[in-house]
Design an enzyme around this catalytic site. Structure first.
Site, PDB file in Angstrom:
ATOM      1  N   HIS A  17       0.837  -1.203   0.000  1.00 37.39           N
ATOM      2  CA  HIS A  17       0.000   0.000   0.000  1.00 37.39           C
ATOM      3  C   HIS A  17       0.876   1.258   0.000  1.00 37.39           C
ATOM      4  O   HIS A  17       0.614   2.214  -0.725  1.00 37.39           O
ATOM      5  CB  HIS A  17      -0.870   0.067   1.262  1.00 37.39           C
ATOM      6  CG  HIS A  17      -1.947  -0.963   1.379  1.00 37.39           C
ATOM      7  ND1 HIS A  17      -2.033  -1.834   2.433  1.00 37.39           N
ATOM      8  CD2 HIS A  17      -3.013  -1.256   0.591  1.00 37.39           C
ATOM      9  CE1 HIS A  17      -3.102  -2.616   2.300  1.00 37.39           C
ATOM     10  NE2 HIS A  17      -3.710  -2.284   1.181  1.00 37.39           N
ATOM     11  N   LYS A  41     -17.109  -5.629   6.361  1.00 39.95           N
ATOM     12  CA  LYS A  41     -15.933  -6.489   6.514  1.00 39.95           C
ATOM     13  C   LYS A  41     -15.501  -6.593   7.977  1.00 39.95           C
ATOM     14  O   LYS A  41     -15.465  -5.588   8.681  1.00 39.95           O
ATOM     15  CB  LYS A  41     -14.773  -5.846   5.735  1.00 39.95           C
ATOM     16  CG  LYS A  41     -14.318  -6.646   4.541  1.00 39.95           C
ATOM     17  CD  LYS A  41     -13.093  -5.983   3.946  1.00 39.95           C
ATOM     18  CE  LYS A  41     -12.667  -6.646   2.678  1.00 39.95           C
ATOM     19  NZ  LYS A  41     -11.536  -5.977   2.045  1.00 39.95           N
ATOM     20  N   ARG A  90      -2.436  -5.911  -8.300  1.00 38.50           N
ATOM     21  CA  ARG A  90      -1.358  -6.885  -8.118  1.00 38.50           C
ATOM     22  C   ARG A  90      -1.440  -7.934  -9.213  1.00 38.50           C
ATOM     23  O   ARG A  90      -0.924  -7.784 -10.297  1.00 38.50           O
ATOM     24  CB  ARG A  90      -1.453  -7.538  -6.732  1.00 38.50           C
ATOM     25  CG  ARG A  90      -1.050  -6.616  -5.611  1.00 38.50           C
ATOM     26  CD  ARG A  90      -1.577  -7.089  -4.294  1.00 38.50           C
ATOM     27  NE  ARG A  90      -3.032  -7.002  -4.260  1.00 38.50           N
ATOM     28  CZ  ARG A  90      -3.777  -7.246  -3.209  1.00 38.50           C
ATOM     29  NH1 ARG A  90      -3.230  -7.650  -2.094  1.00 38.50           N
ATOM     30  NH2 ARG A  90      -5.084  -7.105  -3.258  1.00 38.50           N
ATOM     31  N   SER A 128      -2.770  -7.508   3.069  1.00 38.73           N
ATOM     32  CA  SER A 128      -2.972  -7.385   4.516  1.00 38.73           C
ATOM     33  C   SER A 128      -3.319  -8.746   5.102  1.00 38.73           C
ATOM     34  O   SER A 128      -2.844  -9.105   6.182  1.00 38.73           O
ATOM     35  CB  SER A 128      -4.120  -6.409   4.808  1.00 38.73           C
ATOM     36  OG  SER A 128      -3.850  -5.139   4.283  1.00 38.73           O
TER      37      SER A 128
HETATM   38  P1  ADP Z   1     -10.097  -3.136  -0.142  1.00 36.50           P
HETATM   39  O1  ADP Z   1     -10.835  -3.940   0.889  1.00 36.50           O
HETATM   40  O2  ADP Z   1     -10.776  -1.840  -0.487  1.00 36.50           O
HETATM   41  O3  ADP Z   1      -9.686  -3.920  -1.358  1.00 36.50           O
HETATM   42  P2  ADP Z   1      -7.305  -3.191   0.660  1.00 36.50           P
HETATM   43  O4  ADP Z   1      -6.679  -2.494   1.833  1.00 36.50           O
HETATM   44  O5  ADP Z   1      -7.243  -4.674   0.643  1.00 36.50           O
HETATM   45  O6  ADP Z   1      -8.786  -2.643   0.618  1.00 36.50           O
HETATM   46  O7  ADP Z   1      -6.654  -2.660  -0.692  1.00 36.50           O
HETATM   47  C1  ADP Z   1      -6.753  -1.320  -1.076  1.00 36.50           C
HETATM   48  C2  ADP Z   1      -6.165  -1.168  -2.459  1.00 36.50           C
HETATM   49  O8  ADP Z   1      -4.754  -1.398  -2.405  1.00 36.50           O
HETATM   50  C3  ADP Z   1      -6.700  -2.162  -3.496  1.00 36.50           C
HETATM   51  O9  ADP Z   1      -6.774  -1.512  -4.753  1.00 36.50           O
HETATM   52  C4  ADP Z   1      -5.657  -3.245  -3.535  1.00 36.50           C
HETATM   53  O10 ADP Z   1      -5.624  -3.912  -4.768  1.00 36.50           O
HETATM   54  C5  ADP Z   1      -4.404  -2.401  -3.321  1.00 36.50           C
HETATM   55  N1  ADP Z   1      -3.312  -3.199  -2.774  1.00 36.50           N
HETATM   56  C6  ADP Z   1      -3.315  -4.004  -1.701  1.00 36.50           C
HETATM   57  N2  ADP Z   1      -2.117  -4.581  -1.513  1.00 36.50           N
HETATM   58  C7  ADP Z   1      -1.323  -4.129  -2.512  1.00 36.50           C
HETATM   59  C8  ADP Z   1       0.034  -4.384  -2.920  1.00 36.50           C
HETATM   60  N3  ADP Z   1       0.800  -5.241  -2.258  1.00 36.50           N
HETATM   61  N4  ADP Z   1       0.501  -3.751  -4.016  1.00 36.50           N
HETATM   62  C9  ADP Z   1      -0.305  -2.900  -4.711  1.00 36.50           C
HETATM   63  N5  ADP Z   1      -1.580  -2.635  -4.408  1.00 36.50           N
HETATM   64  C10 ADP Z   1      -2.093  -3.243  -3.326  1.00 36.50           C
END
Ligand code: ADP
Length: 159
Positions: A17, A41, A90, A128
């Site tokens: 992130h 969630k 990703r 995460s």
């Molecule tokens: P959500 O529940 O809204 O998907 P996340 O916190 O899981 O929230 O992810 C937020 C955004 O960050 C999403 O677009 C996800 O694809 C992106 N994201 C999560 N991990 C990574 C990573 N390792 N590299 C790039 N983007 C990521």
């Protein structure tokens, strides 16, 4: 002024992130990282904890603002004057969900565009949930998260 909104759950924020935030911060004059407070969630960290962790981690990036909202993302974007939503991509497996969300948000507000930044290859496997899983099994996850998150996750799991 170019204003972007990066919405997410950030439970907790990972180096993946953070990489997206850093790379996006040079594309926008102001970037809002926003955590919706009303999603169904189940999360390990409360909204307040997640916001605080993101704030600590981005404190040295001056044009990044961390916020929480009860609004739909497109409505939140409108309140801060943004017409661009940012998401990270990703694997191909992210694509279907992200395409659906982008189309949905577009149908909710036609003025809002979603743009994507591809994950740096070293973070393309990182999520995460995988960090939480490794931590729960006492695996080493120090390299996957910023230091304040490492400490917060260790503390949380000791409880
Ligand atoms: P959500 O529940 O809204 O998907 P996340 O916190 O899981 O929230 O992810 C937020 C955004 O960050 C999403 O677009 C996800 O694809 C992106 N994201 C999560 N991990 C990574 C990573 N390792 N590299 C790039 N983007 C990521």
């Amino acid at each position: 002024m170019r204003i972007g909104v990066y919405p997410g759950t950030f439970d907790p924020i990972t180096n993946g992130h953070l990489d997206i935030i850093k790379r996006a911060s040079v594309l926008f004059d102001k970037l809002y990282v926003v955590i919706p407070s009303n999603i169904n969630k189940k999360t390990l960290f409360s909204v307040e904890e997640r916001v605080n962790l993101v704030k600590q981690v981005v404190k040295d990036i001056p044009n990044v603002v961390v916020d929480t909202t009860e609004l739909l993302t497109v409505d939140y974007a409108k309140t801060v004057g943004a017409t661009t939503l940012l998401r990270g991509l990703r694997m191909v497996s992210d694509f279907e969900y992200e395409l659906q969300m982008a189309a949905l948000n577009k149908s909710l507000n036609n003025n809002v565009e979603t743009i994507f930044i591809m994950s740096s290859h070293e973070y393309s496997f990182l999520s995460s949930s995988s960090v939480k899983e490794i931590a729960a099994f006492s695996g080493e996850f120090k390299d996957f998260v910023p230091h304040p998150v490492y400490e917060a996750l260790n503390k949380k799991l000791k409880k």
